[in-house]
Write an enzyme that holds these catalytic residues in place. Structure first.
Site, short mmCIF file in Angstrom:
data_model
loop_
_atom_site.label_atom_id
_atom_site.label_comp_id
_atom_site.label_asym_id
_atom_site.label_seq_id
_atom_site.Cartn_x
_atom_site.Cartn_y
_atom_site.Cartn_z
N GLU A 375 -6.57 58.56 36.87
CA GLU A 375 -7.53 58.90 35.82
C GLU A 375 -6.99 59.99 34.91
OE1 GLU A 375 -12.14 60.63 35.56
OE2 GLU A 375 -10.92 60.89 37.38
N LYS A 435 -15.47 53.48 31.28
CA LYS A 435 -16.27 53.87 32.45
C LYS A 435 -17.75 53.76 32.16
CE LYS A 435 -16.77 57.59 35.86
NZ LYS A 435 -16.36 58.96 36.25
N CYS A 487 -12.91 56.91 39.00
CA CYS A 487 -13.37 58.06 39.78
C CYS A 487 -14.68 57.78 40.50
CB CYS A 487 -13.47 59.28 38.87
SG CYS A 487 -13.66 60.84 39.78
#
Length: 614
Positions: A375, A435, A487
């Site tokens: 990330e 995301k 994440c």
């Protein structure tokens, strides 16, 4: 009360309507002992407000159980403690009022989150720039808020049973025209009646004496059955429903849920069928069986819960069916762990050195078909480097027949002002994943007009992302579609089903450097293991400082890199086809079943009251 001499202080209470609440309370207890034909224990009434040893013991037990509960999870892996700690909590709820059960649940939550997510302080102070006082206060507030969930579970667990027990003395119908309120409602209401005066108190006592002469009262055995119903049905059911609530309310925080503790135990094999909440319910049910063994009286009532618990544990010993199967040849992969210190990651004079490290580690592994960077491995926006760095990286990937997945912030597709935490596929198929599920206060700020000052306190770079679309085209790498998560969003299993069963494997990129050398990266790896197990697919997990790992479809870690070392994890991943029951139905079956059980328990309680009145 004929044939017995009333103690002096009770006679005083009867003749003095302004008697103190202490004397009034003693009179009630004396009347209750009289109804049960128990001897008087003396003339001295206990002092109100004096410490109750049992109460202090149960409160301390609830707090201790909460403190030990995180030891059931990674990196400690003492999975048996999950059952033991919940059993201790359920024991403290047994025969407690809703208010007392809520308080003990809150104490459990303070221990559970105070220890289990102590890494929140590390993130805020060590890497977020908050002062020790600000970080400590914010962490304490965080823990205090999430401890409300176990408190809610305690209150709901005891509410129905306490109401039924409180109404036990009025199960039989009274003659028409006679009405009264039951004396044993909640504790606070009962104490309030004591403070009204002795005349009202004696009226309540006379009502109890008349009720004792009526048929239809529930026996001690029936009340024992109610206790067994609470322990074995309501307690574990409510615990998991509240965990589910915590998993989505206010964007959700599904951390330290009971099912994760069993990832390496036989019970974990049930995750492809029922998911983390189904496994968690089995943990809570076994815990309830242990508590029932201690709390229930009589050999029959004590041993059959143990038999039920052993039966549940035996479910994990059954052979697990193969829900998914290989769809093609294994793919060689390489997961890059750059180990870039968080303090330097976003420094302008360090950005090109960061890129050089990832390029060097990648060049030595062009034989892999899929190469994954973590990330925000690139600490700049994709569009800032699209014509330079990314153009050269794309050309090199095509020449070697590889695909590189790079964690990098990206802009919106329409060129708007929004930007996203993203994962970009570089090679034969150039595409971006944005995301979807963001971290509150880390990637976006709830109620920004009111809480904007928090951004200034935390000083987290790139902390105002936008959320991507729920449904996005799957990325392609190594010739197969993949399901990407960035994440924290891999903690939401039900959301992670979007894109399955089309995706052949899973990829999660993360930067757990925000949490330093705490227990958070290990807990996060355990979450990723559960997602692999639920879906029956390999999980590729690339992180900045660790824990970078390759997880198999059985949830077991195949290989992993040591933390805080730059390196490359290489291995082979088999693309998988097929769908587990969890992929097809998600959390809905378990949640609906538990909700139906709750309604059934409520109906049984109502049926008992109606039956007692018939």
């Amino acid at each position: 009360m004929t044939g017995r001499t009333m103690p002096p202080n009770k006679a005083m209470a009867e003749n003095n309507p302004s008697a103190s609440p202490v004397d009034a309370g003693y009179a009630v207890r004396y009347a209750q002992r009289t109804l049960r034909n128990e001897p008087d224990t003396g003339n001295v009434a206990p002092i109100q407000g004096a410490p109750n040893p049992k109460r202090w013991f149960t409160d301390a037990l609830a707090l201790l159980a909460g403190l030990l509960f995180p030891l059931a999870f990674a990196p400690f892996q003492q999975s048996w403690l999950a059952m033991l700690c919940l059993a201790a909590l359920f024991y403290t709820w047994h025969d407690a009022s809703p208010k007392a059960a809520a308080w003990r649940g809150y104490l459990f939550g303070l221990g559970q989150f105070g220890f289990g997510v102590s890494w929140v302080y590390v993130s805020m102070h060590d890497f977020g720039g908050a002062s020790p006082m600000a970080a400590g206060l914010l962490t304490a507030l965080f823990v205090a808020c999430f401890a409300l969930y176990p408190a809610l579970a305690g209150y709901l667990s005891r509410y129905r049973s306490h109401a039924r027990r409180g109404n036990a003395s009025v199960d039989a119908p009274r003659p028409e025209g006679q009405h009264h309120q039951p004396a044993s409602w909640t504790t606070w209401f009962h104490n309030a009646r004591q403070l009204i005066g002795l005349g009202d108190l004696l009226k309540v006592t006379r009502e109890k004496i008349r009720d004792a002469e009526r048929p239809g009262l529930r026996s001690h055995a029936e009340r024992g059955n109610d206790n067994g119903l609470c322990l074995l049905v309501i307690f574990p059911m409510v615990w998991i429903l509240v965990e589910w609530l915590r998993g989505w309310l206010f964007t959700g925080f599904p951390w330290l849920q009971a099912g994760y503790s069993q990832i390496n135990t036989p019970l974990g094999k049930l995750a492809p069928l029922a998911g983390v909440y189904g496994v968690g319910w089995l943990v809570a049910f076994v815990a309830a069986c242990l508590a029932a063994f201690v709390c229930l009286r009589g050999p029959g009532r004590r041993w059959w819960p143990i038999a039920a618990g052993v039966l549940c544990l035996g479910l994990g010993q059954l052979p697990a069916p193969s829900w998914t199967q290989p769809a093609g040849a294994a793919i060689p992969v390489a997961l890059i762990q750059g180990n870039i210190p968080q303090a330097l990651k976003f420094q302008p004079d360090q950005q090109w050195r960061t890129l050089e490290r990832y390029v060097e580690l990648t060049q030595a592994n062009w034989n892999a078909k899929v190469i994954v960077w973590p990330e925000t491995a690139v600490p700049l926006f994709y569009h800032q480097l699209a014509d330079t760095f990314f153009a050269r990286l794309t050309q090199a990937a095509v020449e070697h027949g590889s695909d590189v997945l790079v964690g990098v912030p990206v802009g919106s597709r329409d060129g708007g002002a929004d930007y996203y935490n993203g994962l970009v596929s570089v090679g034969t198929n150039v595409a971006a994943y944005r995301k979807r599920h963001l971290v509150p206060f880390g990637e976006f700020l709830p109620l920004k007009p009111l809480l904007g000052f928090v951004l200034n306190i935390l000083q987290i770079p790139l902390s105002d992302f936008s959320a991507g679309d729920v449904r996005q085209p799957l990325l392609q790498a190594g010739g197969w579609p993949l399901l990407a998560t960035v994440c924290y969003e891999d903690a939401f299993g039900n959301e992670g089903r979007v894109g399955l069963p089309e995706a052949a494997y899973l990829v999660n990129v993360s930067n757990d450097a925000w949490f330093g050398d705490s227990i958070a990266p290990h807990q996060h790896l355990q979450v990723a293991q559960m997602r692999a197990l639920e879906t029956g697919r390999y999980m590729l997990r690339a992180t900045n400082t660790g824990v970078t790992a390759l997880v198999g479809p059985d949830g077991k870690v195949v290989k992993q890199l040591p933390q805080f070392e730059a390196g490359v994890l290489t291995g082979n991943v088999t693309p998988m086809a097929g769908a587990t029951p969890y992929v097809r139905y998600g959390d809905a079956p378990v949640v609906m079943l538990l909700a139906l059980l709750w309604l059934g328990a409520a109906w049984m309680g109502h049926d008992k009251r109606v039956g007692g009145a018939a």
